[in-house]
Design a protein around this motif. Sequence first.
Motif, mmCIF file in Angstrom:
data_model
loop_
_atom_site.group_PDB
_atom_site.id
_atom_site.type_symbol
_atom_site.label_atom_id
_atom_site.label_comp_id
_atom_site.label_asym_id
_atom_site.label_seq_id
_atom_site.Cartn_x
_atom_site.Cartn_y
_atom_site.Cartn_z
ATOM 1 N N LEU A 240 0.019 4.837 -1.396
ATOM 2 C CA LEU A 240 -0.349 4.174 -0.070
ATOM 3 C C LEU A 240 -2.243 3.710 -0.087
ATOM 4 O O LEU A 240 -1.998 2.528 -0.120
ATOM 5 C CB LEU A 240 -0.294 4.382 1.169
ATOM 6 N N ALA A 241 -2.881 4.799 0.004
ATOM 7 C CA ALA A 241 -4.164 4.104 -0.564
ATOM 8 C C ALA A 241 -4.903 3.359 -1.186
ATOM 9 O O ALA A 241 -5.455 2.809 -1.476
ATOM 10 C CB ALA A 241 -5.311 6.046 0.281
ATOM 11 N N LYS A 242 -4.217 3.739 -2.419
ATOM 12 C CA LYS A 242 -4.409 3.301 -4.550
ATOM 13 C C LYS A 242 -3.707 1.532 -4.082
ATOM 14 O O LYS A 242 -4.664 0.935 -4.093
ATOM 15 C CB LYS A 242 -3.974 3.786 -5.032
ATOM 16 N N ASP A 243 -2.399 1.809 -3.256
ATOM 17 C CA ASP A 243 -1.627 0.578 -2.845
ATOM 18 C C ASP A 243 -2.741 -0.786 -2.062
ATOM 19 O O ASP A 243 -2.465 -2.273 -2.257
ATOM 20 C CB ASP A 243 -0.670 0.469 -2.502
ATOM 21 N N THR A 244 -3.357 0.052 -0.835
ATOM 22 C CA THR A 244 -3.960 -1.122 0.292
ATOM 23 C C THR A 244 -5.179 -0.934 0.269
ATOM 24 O O THR A 244 -6.031 -2.018 0.269
ATOM 25 C CB THR A 244 -3.287 -0.311 1.553
ATOM 26 N N GLY A 245 -5.891 -0.250 -1.478
ATOM 27 C CA GLY A 245 -7.222 -0.100 -1.301
ATOM 28 C C GLY A 245 -8.427 0.600 0.025
ATOM 29 O O GLY A 245 -9.726 0.046 -0.409
ATOM 30 N N SER B 281 -9.308 7.290 6.100
ATOM 31 C CA SER B 281 -9.419 5.857 6.670
ATOM 32 C C SER B 281 -7.524 5.359 7.014
ATOM 33 O O SER B 281 -7.730 4.891 8.872
ATOM 34 C CB SER B 281 -9.558 4.922 6.199
ATOM 35 N N LEU B 282 -6.485 5.305 6.440
ATOM 36 C CA LEU B 282 -5.628 4.922 6.556
ATOM 37 C C LEU B 282 -5.366 6.282 7.534
ATOM 38 O O LEU B 282 -4.882 6.355 8.665
ATOM 39 C CB LEU B 282 -4.993 5.276 5.656
ATOM 40 N N TYR B 283 -5.155 7.818 8.017
ATOM 41 C CA TYR B 283 -4.882 8.849 8.451
ATOM 42 C C TYR B 283 -5.487 8.534 9.288
ATOM 43 O O TYR B 283 -4.983 8.200 10.895
ATOM 44 C CB TYR B 283 -5.582 10.087 7.776
ATOM 45 N N MET C 145 -0.969 -5.596 8.500
ATOM 46 C CA MET C 145 0.202 -5.564 7.194
ATOM 47 C C MET C 145 -0.685 -5.158 5.793
ATOM 48 O O MET C 145 0.314 -5.619 5.133
ATOM 49 C CB MET C 145 -1.298 -7.380 7.276
ATOM 50 N N ARG C 146 -1.777 -5.036 5.637
ATOM 51 C CA ARG C 146 -2.099 -4.488 4.169
ATOM 52 C C ARG C 146 -0.911 -3.355 4.124
ATOM 53 O O ARG C 146 -0.223 -2.866 2.395
ATOM 54 C CB ARG C 146 -3.781 -3.787 4.694
#
Length: 94
Positions: free
Chosen positions: A52-57, A62-64, A79-80
């Motif tokens: 997911l980190a790769k797909d969202t950039g 930060s995602l966690y 949205m990302r």
Amino acid sequence: MTIKTTRFDVADFLDSEEAIQEYFRQVVEDGDPDEIVRALGHIARARGMTQLAKDTGLGRESLYKALSEGSKPRFDTIMRVTKALGLTLTVAQA
């Protein structure tokens, strides 16, 4: 006699696309913003936070943080994440 228990984790049960879609549909239908963010976190962990980190950039850490309980992520982050997860938010008249 001792009882051994394990911590319940929703992500463990999101093992198919159908389960993920139904779970997210119900959460969005309920309309609680905090629960929507929490659900995205569960789905992200079920699918794999690194991908997911790769797909969202966005960074994994930060995602966690953005998808953790009590966080208030920016709408563009939501949205990302939904786009990268292949989910959509739909508007309908109530």
